[in-house]
Design a protein around this motif. Structure first.
Motif, PDB file in Angstrom:
ATOM      1  N   ALA A  16       1.677  13.681   1.325  1.00  0.00           N
ATOM      2  CA  ALA A  16       0.296  14.189   1.135  1.00  0.00           C
ATOM      3  C   ALA A  16      -0.130  15.176   2.530  1.00  0.00           C
ATOM      4  O   ALA A  16      -0.966  15.980   2.064  1.00  0.00           O
ATOM      5  CB  ALA A  16      -0.454  12.993   1.456  1.00  0.00           C
ATOM      6  N   THR A  36       3.351  11.759  13.959  1.00  0.00           N
ATOM      7  CA  THR A  36       4.157  11.159  15.108  1.00  0.00           C
ATOM      8  C   THR A  36       5.389  11.645  15.290  1.00  0.00           C
ATOM      9  O   THR A  36       5.743  11.470  16.715  1.00  0.00           O
ATOM     10  CB  THR A  36       4.682   9.551  14.528  1.00  0.00           C
ATOM     11  OG1 THR A  36       3.422   9.193  13.555  1.00  0.00           O
ATOM     12  CG2 THR A  36       4.797   8.710  15.468  1.00  0.00           C
ATOM     13  N   CYS A  46      11.917   6.589   0.594  1.00  0.00           N
ATOM     14  CA  CYS A  46      12.923   5.897  -0.557  1.00  0.00           C
ATOM     15  C   CYS A  46      13.794   6.607  -1.374  1.00  0.00           C
ATOM     16  O   CYS A  46      14.658   7.117  -0.895  1.00  0.00           O
ATOM     17  CB  CYS A  46      11.621   5.102  -1.558  1.00  0.00           C
ATOM     18  SG  CYS A  46      12.352   3.828  -2.335  1.00  0.00           S
ATOM     19  N   VAL A 124      -1.867   9.700  16.524  1.00  0.00           N
ATOM     20  CA  VAL A 124      -3.496   9.420  16.273  1.00  0.00           C
ATOM     21  C   VAL A 124      -3.587   8.036  16.509  1.00  0.00           C
ATOM     22  O   VAL A 124      -2.998   7.011  15.819  1.00  0.00           O
ATOM     23  CB  VAL A 124      -3.756  10.035  14.992  1.00  0.00           C
ATOM     24  CG1 VAL A 124      -5.444   9.627  15.206  1.00  0.00           C
ATOM     25  CG2 VAL A 124      -3.682  11.361  15.064  1.00  0.00           C
ATOM     26  N   THR A 183       1.221   1.799  12.904  1.00  0.00           N
ATOM     27  CA  THR A 183       0.211   2.733  13.531  1.00  0.00           C
ATOM     28  C   THR A 183      -1.220   1.653  13.509  1.00  0.00           C
ATOM     29  O   THR A 183      -1.539   0.951  12.766  1.00  0.00           O
ATOM     30  CB  THR A 183      -0.205   3.735  12.302  1.00  0.00           C
ATOM     31  OG1 THR A 183       0.550   4.855  12.375  1.00  0.00           O
ATOM     32  CG2 THR A 183      -1.762   4.173  12.668  1.00  0.00           C
ATOM     33  N   GLN A 372      -0.463   7.396  -0.101  1.00  0.00           N
ATOM     34  CA  GLN A 372      -0.051   5.916  -0.110  1.00  0.00           C
ATOM     35  C   GLN A 372      -1.413   5.150   0.538  1.00  0.00           C
ATOM     36  O   GLN A 372      -1.617   3.962   0.357  1.00  0.00           O
ATOM     37  CB  GLN A 372       1.092   5.644   0.712  1.00  0.00           C
ATOM     38  CG  GLN A 372       1.725   4.326   0.369  1.00  0.00           C
ATOM     39  CD  GLN A 372       2.707   4.511  -0.501  1.00  0.00           C
ATOM     40  OE1 GLN A 372       3.236   5.266  -0.798  1.00  0.00           O
ATOM     41  NE2 GLN A 372       3.337   3.100  -0.704  1.00  0.00           N
ATOM     42  N   GLY A 378       4.679   6.999  -4.366  1.00  0.00           N
ATOM     43  CA  GLY A 378       5.246   8.043  -5.018  1.00  0.00           C
ATOM     44  C   GLY A 378       4.965   9.443  -3.962  1.00  0.00           C
ATOM     45  O   GLY A 378       3.818   9.413  -3.744  1.00  0.00           O
TER      46      GLY A 378
HETATM   47  C1  LIG Z   1      10.214   0.960   2.071  1.00  0.00           C
HETATM   48  C2  LIG Z   1       9.621   1.809   1.306  1.00  0.00           C
HETATM   49  C3  LIG Z   1       9.674   1.824  -0.046  1.00  0.00           C
HETATM   50  C4  LIG Z   1       9.354   2.774  -0.927  1.00  0.00           C
HETATM   51  N1  LIG Z   1       9.394   2.771  -2.335  1.00  0.00           N
HETATM   52  C5  LIG Z   1       8.736   3.616  -3.180  1.00  0.00           C
HETATM   53  C6  LIG Z   1       9.531   3.605  -4.437  1.00  0.00           C
HETATM   54  O1  LIG Z   1      10.057   2.703  -5.072  1.00  0.00           O
HETATM   55  N2  LIG Z   1       8.921   4.546  -5.530  1.00  0.00           N
HETATM   56  C7  LIG Z   1       8.116   5.392  -4.976  1.00  0.00           C
HETATM   57  O2  LIG Z   1       7.740   6.418  -5.805  1.00  0.00           O
HETATM   58  N3  LIG Z   1       7.583   5.540  -3.748  1.00  0.00           N
HETATM   59  C8  LIG Z   1       8.062   4.568  -2.910  1.00  0.00           C
HETATM   60  N4  LIG Z   1       7.803   4.592  -1.595  1.00  0.00           N
HETATM   61  C9  LIG Z   1       6.546   5.370  -1.097  1.00  0.00           C
HETATM   62  C10 LIG Z   1       6.860   6.762  -0.873  1.00  0.00           C
HETATM   63  O3  LIG Z   1       7.671   6.826   0.322  1.00  0.00           O
HETATM   64  C11 LIG Z   1       5.210   7.143  -0.564  1.00  0.00           C
HETATM   65  O4  LIG Z   1       4.719   7.050  -1.639  1.00  0.00           O
HETATM   66  C12 LIG Z   1       5.120   8.455  -0.044  1.00  0.00           C
HETATM   67  O5  LIG Z   1       6.210   8.764   0.835  1.00  0.00           O
HETATM   68  C13 LIG Z   1       3.785   8.457   0.370  1.00  0.00           C
HETATM   69  O6  LIG Z   1       3.444   9.785   0.912  1.00  0.00           O
HETATM   70  P1  LIG Z   1       2.346   9.844   1.967  1.00  0.00           P
HETATM   71  O7  LIG Z   1       2.207  11.124   2.455  1.00  0.00           O
HETATM   72  O8  LIG Z   1       1.157   9.250   1.683  1.00  0.00           O
HETATM   73  O9  LIG Z   1       2.791   8.882   3.459  1.00  0.00           O
HETATM   74  P2  LIG Z   1       4.145   9.041   4.034  1.00  0.00           P
HETATM   75  O10 LIG Z   1       5.163   9.559   3.352  1.00  0.00           O
HETATM   76  O11 LIG Z   1       4.723   7.772   4.506  1.00  0.00           O
HETATM   77  O12 LIG Z   1       3.873   9.968   5.388  1.00  0.00           O
HETATM   78  C14 LIG Z   1       2.978   9.329   6.312  1.00  0.00           C
HETATM   79  C15 LIG Z   1       3.255  10.188   7.571  1.00  0.00           C
HETATM   80  O13 LIG Z   1       2.176   9.815   8.453  1.00  0.00           O
HETATM   81  C16 LIG Z   1       2.601   9.713   9.814  1.00  0.00           C
HETATM   82  N5  LIG Z   1       1.925   8.971  10.598  1.00  0.00           N
HETATM   83  C17 LIG Z   1       1.423   7.613  10.409  1.00  0.00           C
HETATM   84  N6  LIG Z   1       0.534   7.085  11.196  1.00  0.00           N
HETATM   85  C18 LIG Z   1       0.271   8.105  12.200  1.00  0.00           C
HETATM   86  C19 LIG Z   1      -0.464   8.402  13.204  1.00  0.00           C
HETATM   87  N7  LIG Z   1      -1.204   7.381  13.547  1.00  0.00           N
HETATM   88  N8  LIG Z   1      -0.536   9.425  13.903  1.00  0.00           N
HETATM   89  C20 LIG Z   1       0.137  10.662  13.390  1.00  0.00           C
HETATM   90  N9  LIG Z   1       0.940  10.210  12.314  1.00  0.00           N
HETATM   91  C21 LIG Z   1       1.197   9.389  11.615  1.00  0.00           C
HETATM   92  C22 LIG Z   1       3.895   9.351   9.720  1.00  0.00           C
HETATM   93  O14 LIG Z   1       4.731   9.312  10.716  1.00  0.00           O
HETATM   94  C23 LIG Z   1       4.493  10.028   8.150  1.00  0.00           C
HETATM   95  O15 LIG Z   1       4.802  11.292   8.595  1.00  0.00           O
HETATM   96  C24 LIG Z   1       8.326   3.663  -0.820  1.00  0.00           C
HETATM   97  C25 LIG Z   1       8.147   3.709   0.646  1.00  0.00           C
HETATM   98  C26 LIG Z   1       8.639   2.856   1.612  1.00  0.00           C
HETATM   99  C27 LIG Z   1       8.456   3.084   3.018  1.00  0.00           C
END
Ligand SMILES: Cc1cc2nc3c(=O)[nH]c(=O)nc-3n(C[C@H](O)[C@H](O)[C@H](O)COP(=O)(O)OP(=O)(O)OC[C@H]3O[C@@H](n4cnc5c(N)ncnc54)[C@H](O)[C@@H]3O)c2cc1C
Length: 605
Positions: A16, A36, A46, A124, A183, A372, A378
């Motif tokens: 995202a 981070t 995943c 953050v 976090t 998420q 996803g």
């Molecule tokens: C164990 C696990 C299982 C999963 N299983 C599935 C599945 O079966 N099917 C599926 O579709 N999806 C699955 N996912 C979910 C998928 O990984 C997420 O939907 C997707 O990565 C979400 O994208 P995002 O950008 O919202 O968050 P993320 O990809 O999690 O990215 C978040 C980012 O924010 C950064 N961050 C967090 N806090 C801070 C802070 N305080 N300061 C600076 N940076 C920060 C992190 O380092 C990371 O880089 C799973 C995830 C995990 C962890």
């Protein structure tokens, strides 16, 4: 305190966050993307794959809006397949296995090369806000190490990391992903600003060493002979594809799981939050589908330069020894070495009915949430929201109308509308069944649906726009030729509507069309073959648009409508629909409620 100033700050460089930062920067805003760890940008937590049914359509839409995901997977895919190929093209779903690390590096490179965008490693810890009339307004974020980033808009995309807890058997460790921390601070800041917070869980399967797998006991699953690109910028792909493999669980595996359910965090009471019903853990599958004798497992390579294999189909948080025992009974995996154990993660999210359709918080001006953190799951769903939130953060500061896609315009429109109108009671993932206008939302026409709109908002650069215009001109010219050319007095454009007629037949009748690019031929065929169905869906769209035209002011007081049921008042006040069509989609809102609102808006209530 060190002070930095930007137009937009994006927190978290996952799927995202990277699209959010890129979109905001493309519109000309100065953007800081804070994350981070720079080595985990766009990490696939995943499954090492992009796309699939409905998700593939989203990736094509992200690309049509100028996003990075399609280009990145085209550059780093190791196997490409068009799912549902035997069904109609509205159901086709492009999917690709990624070289996981190469994918991350490619997205990171696109981010690094983007003008107006500063990618920085920062943790953050707090969100800065102030009062602004009867609302709050975000002003920036504080990071670890005495520094603040000030901005007119902040986009939060912290994924599974808020107050996150990892579960592996009986052991619990703070962390948003294996090997990483959690976090703290952001959840508390959100609560201070008055946002509701809830908790979800998700899980992931073990990764195995391919050297220790006996592939002769599994089924081969090759990629498509002609891999199809995700990005509209690419005509074809020159890629050496790797195979995937299929094996199955069996009664012995299920017996091992049943005998150890008391040690599964899901069943022992250790995990309290709910997870995705449609993507259950293997322990959940064995309990819920007790009569099934086997479950499919796809063995998917994680890259070209690694032996790690993702065991798709058996997510689990059972203890290590149980995971080992399970694997021993699976054909081909008898001697497989587990390189990473499966685990589950519990994390905070913000129920998304607290957002406007622009993904801006209703209570905190300038604060946007995507991914998420909004209760979705996803990469594709996250990236799509990121693009919308990032673009809207920049557009807000430029005093422009937000990018809000309708349900007949894009799967992304369906996604955002579902989130803000219905909220979520389990991690939300996209399915084709969520879209009522599937024939309009095909993957092949995503550019025609969205690129002109994105161009108007500054999200699409000149080269993409030129490619789009020349394709549009070629489609128009081809259609003209087909309308003019007659076969036994019938325009060729009408002949094509017959189900058995294919492009090869067209070329026999109209040799002048020899050399038509495949993407143009595909669009022309789809336009003509589906025209009747599309016209019918368009009638439904027109009906909905009449309701959408009935705007509801943002400060509208639903409690002032006499005779409106208490439940309807409560739901309407919470969601604050922006038009009558959105009000009809709130669960539990009846036609009688809509009639009362309509009468009130017309001054008759
Ligand atoms: C164990 C696990 C299982 C999963 N299983 C599935 C599945 O079966 N099917 C599926 O579709 N999806 C699955 N996912 C979910 C998928 O990984 C997420 O939907 C997707 O990565 C979400 O994208 P995002 O950008 O919202 O968050 P993320 O990809 O999690 O990215 C978040 C980012 O924010 C950064 N961050 C967090 N806090 C801070 C802070 N305080 N300061 C600076 N940076 C920060 C992190 O380092 C990371 O880089 C799973 C995830 C995990 C962890």
């Amino acid at each position: 305190m060190v002070r930095y100033d930007f137009d937009v700050v994006v927190v978290g460089a996952g799927h995202a966050g990277t699209e959010a930062a890129l979109a905001a920067a493309r519109t000309g805003a100065s953007v800081a993307l804070l994350t981070t760890n720079l080595d985990t940008v766009a990490q696939m937590s995943c499954n090492p794959a992009i796309g699939g049914v409905a998700k593939g359509q989203i990736v094509r839409e992200i690309d049509a809006l100028g996003g990075a995901m399609g280009r990145a997977i085209d550059a780093t895919g190791i196997q490409f397949r068009m799912l549902n190929r035997r069904k109609g093209s509205a159901m086709h779903g492009p999917r690709a296995q990624a070289d996981k690390h190469a994918y991350q590096h490619e997205v990171k490179r696109l981010v690094e090369e983007q003008p107006n965008l500063a990618l920085r490693q920062e943790v953050v810890e707090d969100i800065l806000f102030e009062s602004c009339g009867d609302r709050l307004r975000v002003v920036g974020v504080q990071v670890r190490g005495d520094a603040c980033y000030y901005a007119g808009a902040v986009v939060l995309t912290t994924g599974t990391f808020l107050q996150a807890l990892l579960h592996l058997g009986e052991s619990q460790t703070p962390g948003g992903r294996a090997g990483e921390g959690t976090t703290a601070g952001i959840s508390a800041a959100l609560a201070r600003m008055g946002l509701r917070i809830a908790r979800f869980k998700t899980g992931t399967p073990p990764r195995l060493n391919s050297r220790t797998i006996d592939f002769s006991r599994t089924e081969l699953q090759p990629g498509d002979d002609v891999p199809q690109p995700f990005s509209f910028l690419h005509d074809s792909l020159d890629v050496v594809q790797l195979p995937c493999w299929i094996t199955y669980t069996n009664q012995q595996v299920h017996d091992v799981i049943r005998a150890n359910l008391h040690r599964a965090p899901m069943y022992s009471g250790q995990i309290k939050s709910s997870g995705p019903r449609y993507c259950p853990s293997i322990e959940d599958k064995v309990v819920r589908f007790a009569d099934k004798t086997r479950h499919q497992i796809f063995l998917e390579p994680e890259g070209r330069n690694t032996c790690e294999v993702y065991a798709n189909g058996i997510p689990t948080s059972l203890p290590r020894d149980v995971q080992e025992l399970m694997i021993r009974h699976i054909p081909g995996l008898e001697n497989a070495q587990i390189m990473r154990y499966g685990y589950a993660v519990e994390y905070d999210f913000c129920p998304p009915d607290q957002l406007w359709p622009s993904l801006e918080s209703k209570t905190v001006a300038g604060l946007f949430l995507a991914g998420q953190i909004n209760g979705t799951t996803g990469y594709e769903e996250a990236a799509a929201q990121g693009l919308v939130a990032g673009a809207n953060a920049a557009l807000l500061l430029q005093g422009k109308d937000p990018l809000v896609l309708s349900r007949d315009q894009a799967y992304i429109g369906v996604l955002v509308d579902d989130l803000v109108t219905r909220s979520v009671d389990e991690p939300y993932r996209m399915f084709t069944s969520r879209a009522e206008y599937r024939l309009l939302l095909r993957h092949d026409n995503a550019d025609r649906r969205l690129t002109p709109l994105a161009r108007g908002l500054g999200l699409v650069d000149d080269s993409r726009w030129q490619a789009f215009e020349s394709k549009a001109a070629a489609i128009a010219q081809t259609l003209q030729i087909l309308n003019d050319h007659r076969v036994q007095g019938v325009p060729m454009a009408r002949v094509i509507k017959r189900p058995e007629v294919e492009w090869a037949d067209v070329l026999r009748w109209v040799p002048a069309l020899e050399g038509t690019p495949a993407v143009v031929a595909e669009q022309v065929l789809a336009d003509l073959k589906y025209s009747g169905y599309v016209a019918r869906q368009q009638t439904q769209v027109d009906r909905q648009q009449r309701l959408s035209a009935k705007r509801i002011p943002r400060d509208f007081d639903f409690r002032s409508i006499r005779h409106l049921r208490a439940e309807a008042r409560e739901k309407l006040s919470r969601v604050q629909p922006q038009d009558l069509a959105q009000a009809t989609r709130i669960s539990g809102i009846t036609p009688a409620d809509i009639a009362l609102i309509m009468a009130h808006l017309d001054g008759r209530g």
